[in-house]
Design a protein around this motif. Structure first.
Motif, short mmCIF file in Angstrom:
data_model
loop_
_atom_site.label_atom_id
_atom_site.label_comp_id
_atom_site.label_asym_id
_atom_site.label_seq_id
_atom_site.Cartn_x
_atom_site.Cartn_y
_atom_site.Cartn_z
N UNK A 25 0.85 -1.19 -0.05
CA UNK A 25 -0.09 0.19 -0.03
C UNK A 25 0.90 1.27 -0.21
N UNK A 26 0.54 2.14 -0.88
CA UNK A 26 1.17 3.42 -0.88
C UNK A 26 1.26 4.29 0.30
N UNK A 27 2.11 5.15 0.46
CA UNK A 27 1.89 6.36 1.60
C UNK A 27 2.43 7.55 1.07
N UNK A 28 1.31 8.22 0.39
CA UNK A 28 0.36 7.55 -0.05
C UNK A 28 0.63 7.21 -1.47
N UNK A 29 1.50 7.49 -2.24
CA UNK A 29 1.64 6.97 -3.72
C UNK A 29 2.48 5.63 -3.46
N UNK A 30 2.13 4.92 -4.53
CA UNK A 30 2.91 3.60 -4.88
C UNK A 30 4.59 3.56 -4.77
N UNK A 31 5.05 4.78 -4.99
CA UNK A 31 6.60 4.98 -5.07
C UNK A 31 7.22 5.24 -3.91
N UNK A 32 6.24 5.23 -2.65
CA UNK A 32 7.03 4.90 -1.36
C UNK A 32 7.74 3.60 -1.13
N UNK A 33 7.27 2.91 -2.26
CA UNK A 33 7.83 1.54 -2.12
C UNK A 33 8.92 1.23 -3.25
N UNK A 34 10.24 1.16 -2.90
CA UNK A 34 11.50 1.48 -3.90
C UNK A 34 11.25 0.29 -5.00
N UNK A 35 11.49 0.63 -6.19
CA UNK A 35 11.62 -0.20 -7.41
C UNK A 35 12.41 -1.47 -7.01
N UNK A 84 4.25 -9.04 -7.01
CA UNK A 84 4.05 -7.69 -6.28
C UNK A 84 3.18 -6.84 -6.77
N UNK A 85 2.28 -6.33 -6.15
CA UNK A 85 1.38 -5.18 -6.67
C UNK A 85 1.54 -4.02 -5.58
N UNK A 86 2.00 -3.00 -6.10
CA UNK A 86 2.03 -1.52 -5.47
C UNK A 86 0.84 -0.71 -5.62
N UNK A 87 0.35 -0.25 -4.93
CA UNK A 87 -0.75 0.78 -5.19
C UNK A 87 -0.65 2.12 -4.55
N UNK A 88 -1.43 2.97 -5.43
CA UNK A 88 -1.70 4.37 -4.82
C UNK A 88 -3.05 4.30 -3.83
N UNK A 89 -2.99 5.02 -2.70
CA UNK A 89 -4.17 5.23 -2.10
C UNK A 89 -5.04 6.14 -2.68
N UNK A 90 -6.33 6.14 -2.34
CA UNK A 90 -7.25 7.21 -2.72
C UNK A 90 -6.68 8.49 -2.83
#
Length: 279
Positions: free
Chosen positions: A27-37, A50-56
């Motif tokens: 889950x993103x914090x808030x965007x997915x890019x909070x999870x490093x590639x 792996x699925x990374x996602x943007x929050x609302x």
């Protein structure tokens, strides 16, 4: 990258790995890019989807009234459960970082059948606002210079990148990595207004959410394998917050990154991925 429709909203998503591999939902914090590639790619190489996602209200996801969001923390938790079920009928490994670590805790409590394992990184067991007496609050010596800075020109990518780089230096994160992520987030932002950039870069919408009721007292109910990761040097959510989560979830493992702060650095990715893969 793509879009997934759940609970009447669109969520930005990106996939790594083989589609039939066990799912890890980040889950993103808030965007997915909070999870490093690098983290997502290494998990995928180790046999995970792996699925990374943007929050609302972030990234490519649906946007509403950023000043007064009409959803709650529990709605975000329901989004996580629905997203997991959309990608795999089997329970997923759910991971949250920072503010999405709060979402992940509530999601696991409200929808335990949707998940098989949990990872919480750099988060705390209470909502934004005053903390419990036994939890360390934000480090005041760090927060004053962090929040007293002049705002950047949010319409200018270089100004935003400079602002976020300076913030990373104050927090003790890698400034070069922070600059790269800030630029990528800016380039994905749907609109050019200040509020949308604040939502994507700083997660300001989250502080306006209804995050009731409390969930900390429910943490001992969790029966899933759990990893709690926290930077020893984190001044925003000091390490005592992660220690409290690990203490209250039966059997949880605590991994303290001795040189880590608020973000997962490239240097720490192998250790974090190794620990996540053991769940």
């Amino acid at each position: 990258m793509g879009i997934c429709e759940v609970n009447g909203v669109s969520l930005g998503v990106e996939e790594f790995g083989e589609p039939d591999a066990p799912l890890v939902l980040c889950l993103g914090a808030p965007t997915m890019l909070s999870w490093p590639d690098a983290l997502c790619e290494l998990l995928a190489r180790q046999g995970r989807r792996v699925v990374r996602c943007d929050l609302r209200d972030a990234g490519a996801s649906s946007h509403g009234d950023l000043e007064s969001p009409d959803y709650t923390l529990r709605d975000l938790a329901a989004d996580a459960a629905a997203l997991a079920r959309t990608f795999d009928e089997r329970p997923a490994h759910l991971a949250g970082i920072g503010i999405s670590g709060m979402v992940a805790q509530v999601a696991a409590l409200d929808h335990p059948d949707a998940f098989s394992a949990l990872t919480f990184i750099g988060t705390r067991p209470v909502a934004p606002g005053p903390v419990d007496n036994d939890l360390p609050d934000h480090d005041e010596a760090t927060m004053e210079p962090l929040f007293s800075r002049p705002q950047p020109d949010w319409t200018d990518v270089d100004s935003v990148a400079d602002f976020m780089t300076e913030g990373a230096q104050i927090l003790g994160d890698d400034p070069d990595e922070a600059r790269e992520v800030a630029v990528r987030i800016w380039e994905r932002t749907q609109d050019s207004d200040t509020e949308t950039h604040l939502a994507d870069q700083l997660g300001m919408v989250f502080s306006r959410l209804d995050c009731s009721p409390r969930w900390r007292e429910r943490l001992p109910q969790l029966q899933l394998p759990t990893l709690v990761v926290h930077g020893r040097l984190d001044p925003f959510f000091p390490v005592g917050n992660g220690e409290a989560i690990a203490r209250e979830i039966p059997g949880a493992r605590l991994l303290v990154l001795e040189n880590g702060s608020t973000a997962v650095s490239t240097a720490d990715v192998p250790e974090v991925v190794s620990a996540m893969s053991e769940l």
